[in-house]
Write a protein that holds these residues in place. Structure first.
Motif, PDB file in Angstrom:
ATOM      1  N   HIS A  12       0.787  -1.233   0.000  1.00 52.30           N
ATOM      2  CA  HIS A  12       0.000   0.000   0.000  1.00 52.30           C
ATOM      3  C   HIS A  12       0.824   1.290   0.000  1.00 52.30           C
ATOM      4  CE1 HIS A  12      -3.712  -2.211   0.571  1.00 52.30           C
ATOM      5  NE2 HIS A  12      -3.138  -2.900   1.527  1.00 52.30           N
ATOM      6  N   ALA A  13       2.051   1.236   0.452  1.00 52.33           N
ATOM      7  CA  ALA A  13       2.853   2.461   0.521  1.00 52.33           C
ATOM      8  C   ALA A  13       4.294   2.187   0.115  1.00 52.33           C
ATOM      9  CB  ALA A  13       2.792   3.040   1.938  1.00 52.33           C
ATOM     10  N   PRO A  14       4.495   1.661  -1.087  1.00 55.68           N
ATOM     11  CA  PRO A  14       5.865   1.413  -1.526  1.00 55.68           C
ATOM     12  C   PRO A  14       6.638   2.726  -1.616  1.00 55.68           C
ATOM     13  CG  PRO A  14       4.340   1.251  -3.373  1.00 55.68           C
ATOM     14  CD  PRO A  14       3.502   1.363  -2.134  1.00 55.68           C
ATOM     15  N   LEU A  15       7.880   2.703  -1.179  1.00 58.39           N
ATOM     16  CA  LEU A  15       8.670   3.929  -1.141  1.00 58.39           C
ATOM     17  C   LEU A  15       9.374   4.135  -2.472  1.00 58.39           C
ATOM     18  CD1 LEU A  15      10.178   3.619   2.437  1.00 58.39           C
ATOM     19  CD2 LEU A  15       8.501   5.279   1.655  1.00 58.39           C
ATOM     20  N   LYS A  16       9.065   5.233  -3.142  1.00 58.04           N
ATOM     21  CA  LYS A  16       9.680   5.544  -4.423  1.00 58.04           C
ATOM     22  C   LYS A  16      10.161   6.988  -4.400  1.00 58.04           C
ATOM     23  CE  LYS A  16       6.022   4.691  -6.786  1.00 58.04           C
ATOM     24  NZ  LYS A  16       5.129   4.645  -7.960  1.00 58.04           N
ATOM     25  N   ILE A  17      11.367   7.193  -4.853  1.00 63.81           N
ATOM     26  CA  ILE A  17      11.878   8.547  -5.071  1.00 63.81           C
ATOM     27  C   ILE A  17      11.855   8.792  -6.571  1.00 63.81           C
ATOM     28  CG2 ILE A  17      13.770  10.157  -4.710  1.00 63.81           C
ATOM     29  CD1 ILE A  17      12.431   9.117  -2.146  1.00 63.81           C
ATOM     30  N   VAL A  18      11.073   9.767  -6.998  1.00 66.19           N
ATOM     31  CA  VAL A  18      10.883  10.054  -8.418  1.00 66.19           C
ATOM     32  C   VAL A  18      11.673  11.304  -8.780  1.00 66.19           C
ATOM     33  CG1 VAL A  18       9.201  10.528 -10.225  1.00 66.19           C
ATOM     34  CG2 VAL A  18       8.574   9.067  -8.290  1.00 66.19           C
ATOM     35  N   LEU A  19      12.568  11.177  -9.739  1.00 62.65           N
ATOM     36  CA  LEU A  19      13.344  12.322 -10.196  1.00 62.65           C
ATOM     37  C   LEU A  19      12.496  13.137 -11.162  1.00 62.65           C
ATOM     38  CD1 LEU A  19      16.806  10.611 -10.798  1.00 62.65           C
ATOM     39  CD2 LEU A  19      15.975  11.793  -8.755  1.00 62.65           C
ATOM     40  N   LEU A  20      12.520  14.466 -10.974  1.00 62.20           N
ATOM     41  CA  LEU A  20      11.680  15.368 -11.755  1.00 62.20           C
ATOM     42  C   LEU A  20      12.550  16.421 -12.439  1.00 62.20           C
ATOM     43  CD1 LEU A  20       8.954  15.809  -8.984  1.00 62.20           C
ATOM     44  CD2 LEU A  20       8.798  14.317 -10.979  1.00 62.20           C
ATOM     45  N   GLN A  21      11.903  17.378 -13.046  1.00 67.40           N
ATOM     46  CA  GLN A  21      12.599  18.511 -13.679  1.00 67.40           C
ATOM     47  C   GLN A  21      12.256  19.783 -12.957  1.00 67.40           C
ATOM     48  OE1 GLN A  21      14.898  18.453 -16.058  1.00 67.40           O
ATOM     49  NE2 GLN A  21      14.774  16.211 -16.156  1.00 67.40           N
ATOM     50  N   PRO A  22      13.219  20.677 -12.721  1.00 65.96           N
ATOM     51  CA  PRO A  22      14.634  20.583 -13.090  1.00 65.96           C
ATOM     52  C   PRO A  22      15.347  19.454 -12.355  1.00 65.96           C
ATOM     53  CG  PRO A  22      14.257  22.445 -11.621  1.00 65.96           C
ATOM     54  CD  PRO A  22      12.913  21.926 -11.971  1.00 65.96           C
ATOM     55  N   THR A  23      16.596  19.211 -12.718  1.00 66.10           N
ATOM     56  CA  THR A  23      17.294  18.014 -12.268  1.00 66.10           C
ATOM     57  C   THR A  23      17.609  18.020 -10.774  1.00 66.10           C
ATOM     58  OG1 THR A  23      19.404  19.029 -12.914  1.00 66.10           O
ATOM     59  CG2 THR A  23      18.319  17.600 -14.530  1.00 66.10           C
ATOM     60  N   ASN A  24      17.461  19.147 -10.108  1.00 62.63           N
ATOM     61  CA  ASN A  24      17.687  19.197  -8.661  1.00 62.63           C
ATOM     62  C   ASN A  24      16.405  18.968  -7.865  1.00 62.63           C
ATOM     63  OD1 ASN A  24      16.733  21.728  -9.630  1.00 62.63           O
ATOM     64  ND2 ASN A  24      17.403  22.749  -7.760  1.00 62.63           N
ATOM     65  N   LEU A  25      15.352  18.528  -8.546  1.00 62.37           N
ATOM     66  CA  LEU A  25      14.050  18.323  -7.909  1.00 62.37           C
ATOM     67  C   LEU A  25      13.674  16.840  -7.950  1.00 62.37           C
ATOM     68  CD1 LEU A  25      11.333  19.362  -6.738  1.00 62.37           C
ATOM     69  CD2 LEU A  25      10.590  19.737  -9.113  1.00 62.37           C
ATOM     70  N   ALA A  26      13.153  16.343  -6.837  1.00 64.97           N
ATOM     71  CA  ALA A  26      12.637  14.974  -6.771  1.00 64.97           C
ATOM     72  C   ALA A  26      11.462  14.955  -5.803  1.00 64.97           C
ATOM     73  CB  ALA A  26      13.722  13.997  -6.325  1.00 64.97           C
ATOM     74  N   ALA A  27      10.759  13.827  -5.785  1.00 64.65           N
ATOM     75  CA  ALA A  27       9.629  13.672  -4.864  1.00 64.65           C
ATOM     76  C   ALA A  27       9.693  12.304  -4.219  1.00 64.65           C
ATOM     77  CB  ALA A  27       8.304  13.835  -5.608  1.00 64.65           C
ATOM     78  N   ILE A  28       9.344  12.253  -2.953  1.00 65.74           N
ATOM     79  CA  ILE A  28       9.080  10.979  -2.303  1.00 65.74           C
ATOM     80  C   ILE A  28       7.597  10.716  -2.502  1.00 65.74           C
ATOM     81  CG2 ILE A  28       8.896  12.129  -0.032  1.00 65.74           C
ATOM     82  CD1 ILE A  28       9.881   9.425   1.169  1.00 65.74           C
ATOM     83  N   ASP A  29       7.308   9.696  -3.282  1.00 63.66           N
ATOM     84  CA  ASP A  29       5.971   9.476  -3.831  1.00 63.66           C
ATOM     85  C   ASP A  29       5.286   8.317  -3.107  1.00 63.66           C
ATOM     86  OD1 ASP A  29       3.820   9.779  -5.611  1.00 63.66           O
ATOM     87  OD2 ASP A  29       4.640   8.261  -6.959  1.00 63.66           O
ATOM     88  N   PHE A  30       4.314   8.668  -2.268  1.00 66.65           N
ATOM     89  CA  PHE A  30       3.546   7.663  -1.538  1.00 66.65           C
ATOM     90  C   PHE A  30       2.235   7.380  -2.278  1.00 66.65           C
ATOM     91  CE2 PHE A  30       5.910  10.014   1.699  1.00 66.65           C
ATOM     92  CZ  PHE A  30       6.390   9.023   2.542  1.00 66.65           C
ATOM     93  N   ARG A  31       1.727   6.181  -2.133  1.00 70.42           N
ATOM     94  CA  ARG A  31       0.360   5.912  -2.588  1.00 70.42           C
ATOM     95  C   ARG A  31      -0.617   6.231  -1.463  1.00 70.42           C
ATOM     96  NH1 ARG A  31      -0.604   0.199  -4.874  1.00 70.42           N
ATOM     97  NH2 ARG A  31      -2.639   1.142  -5.196  1.00 70.42           N
ATOM     98  N   ILE A  32      -0.389   5.604  -0.307  1.00 74.19           N
ATOM     99  CA  ILE A  32      -1.218   5.879   0.867  1.00 74.19           C
ATOM    100  C   ILE A  32      -0.256   6.163   2.017  1.00 74.19           C
ATOM    101  CG2 ILE A  32      -3.099   5.070   2.358  1.00 74.19           C
ATOM    102  CD1 ILE A  32      -3.788   3.022   0.199  1.00 74.19           C
ATOM    103  N   MET A  33       0.149   7.408   2.156  1.00 69.56           N
ATOM    104  CA  MET A  33       1.199   7.769   3.099  1.00 69.56           C
ATOM    105  C   MET A  33       0.857   7.392   4.532  1.00 69.56           C
ATOM    106  SD  MET A  33       3.006  11.488   3.698  1.00 69.56           S
ATOM    107  CE  MET A  33       1.578  12.220   4.515  1.00 69.56           C
ATOM    108  N   LYS A  34      -0.427   7.534   4.907  1.00 70.76           N
ATOM    109  CA  LYS A  34      -0.794   7.366   6.306  1.00 70.76           C
ATOM    110  C   LYS A  34      -0.765   5.908   6.766  1.00 70.76           C
ATOM    111  CE  LYS A  34      -1.366  11.720   7.221  1.00 70.76           C
ATOM    112  NZ  LYS A  34      -2.642  12.304   7.619  1.00 70.76           N
TER     113      LYS A  34
END
Length: 345
Positions: A12-34
């Motif tokens: 339910h909450a696999p941990l993924k770090i998604v690289l975005l643009q610009p190249t110094n930006l990323a997100a920790i992407d939760f499905r159901i964080m809680k």
């Protein structure tokens, strides 16, 4: 319990770090964080004896904490009662009930300023009648502590974090992630995102069209001294940001993730030497018939041309009143900030 922890997080909450643009930006992407705080709170309660096999758990929530608790309580065989409001749409209510939770909706609209107080009152009355155990997401330290594992994974995948951008509701994820990350990067900047009508950072309680962040009560897990800067976004800005996130990255997420995206991207573009990590707490499943429905958006007056795309700097929280505003919080307490305004815009 350890195997259950791994299975629930993985599903339910696999941990993924998604690289975005610009190249110094990323997100920790939760499905159901809680799922993280729900599991930590229930697991700790079972370990220390506060929760037993016949305990009934209760919580006030109209979003992903309700879902996180429903998932965890189903896995460990606990009864769960959720006290929410009409922000729990019929599909989410059905999901909670299919997982075994009983859902109580207070008799108030989702925009009432005293909504969370009404939910809390109903919850306390239920506890008085039944002796149920309140998981207390707003004040339970287990909420904040649950984010050590996501922070560790973010550091492992992304490396140094110079700016962490997170929406704020209970204070658990923003303050929990920041606390762990600052053990490695003490100068890391924490940027919190609130909404108008929320009392978290000094505004009076009022109508909140944007849900999923903000609060009408001050939670114990919110540590004001952790924040370097605070942004307030209106519903239209967050809704348009969710669409922008989808268009620019193909990630279809909720408006709280959209809010984190535009604030984090604003920072990443202005400070290209800083590594910026945004927290995406939700997916789009709750918003297919609202934020992602163009007819619903038009009928409710949410239009891209009316949304601010840059923040307005204010010099006192009460100067934040609409659109997108930002304020230099400078790791101060709430009384320190509210007691000495430089000027009111």
């Amino acid at each position: 319990m350890a195997n259950m922890l791994s299975d629930v997080i993985g599903a339910h909450a696999p941990l993924k770090i998604v690289l975005l643009q610009p190249t110094n930006l990323a997100a920790i992407d939760f499905r159901i964080m809680k799922v993280f705080p729900a599991l930590n709170i229930i697991e700790t309660g079972l370990h220390n004896g506060d929760i037993g096999p016949n305990t009934t758990v209760v919580e006030t929530s109209s979003g992903t904490m309700a879902l996180g608790l429903a998932i965890v309580c189903m896995h460990v065989g606990l009864k769960l009662h959720i006290f929410g409001d009409r922000a729990i749409e019929p599909p989410l209510k059905r999901t909670l009930e299919e997982l075994g939770a009983e859902v109580h909706l207070v008799g108030a609209t989702a925009s009432d300023a005293n909504l969370q107080l009404l939910r809390k009152q109903a919850l306390l009355e239920f506890i008085d009648r039944t002796g149920a155990t309140w998981s207390r997401q707003y004040d339970n330290l287990g909420n904040r502590l649950a984010y050590a594992r996501p922070a560790e994974e973010a550091i492992r995948q992304f490396g140094q974090i110079d700016v962490l951008v997170a929406t704020v509701g209970s204070g658990g994820s923003s303050c929990g992630l920041a606390n762990y990350c600052r053990a490695f990067f003490p100068e890391m900047k924490l940027v919190g995102i609130d909404t108008f009508g929320s009392v978290l950072f000094g505004l009076p309680a009022g109508r909140r069209d944007l849900r999923g962040l903000g609060n009408s009560i001050l939670p114990g897990n919110l540590l004001h001294e952790a924040f370097d800067e605070v942004h307030w976004l209106g519903a239209n800005e967050a809704y348009q940001a969710a669409h922008r996130l989808h268009r620019e990255t193909s990630l279809k997420r909720g408006p709280t993730s959209g809010a984190a995206y535009i604030v984090a991207k604003w920072y990443a573009e202005r400070f290209p030497r800083s590594k910026v990590l945004a927290v995406f707490p939700d997916d789009s499943s709750r918003y297919e018939n609202s934020v992602y429905d163009p007819v619903w958006m038009y009928e409710h007056g949410y239009r891209s041309e009316l949304a601010r795309t840059e923040p307005v700097l204010v010099h006192y929280p009460l100067g934040a009143n609409r659109g997108w505003c930002r304020f230099d919080w400078s790791r101060r307490s709430l009384p320190a900030v509210m007691g000495s305004p430089h000027s009111v815009n």
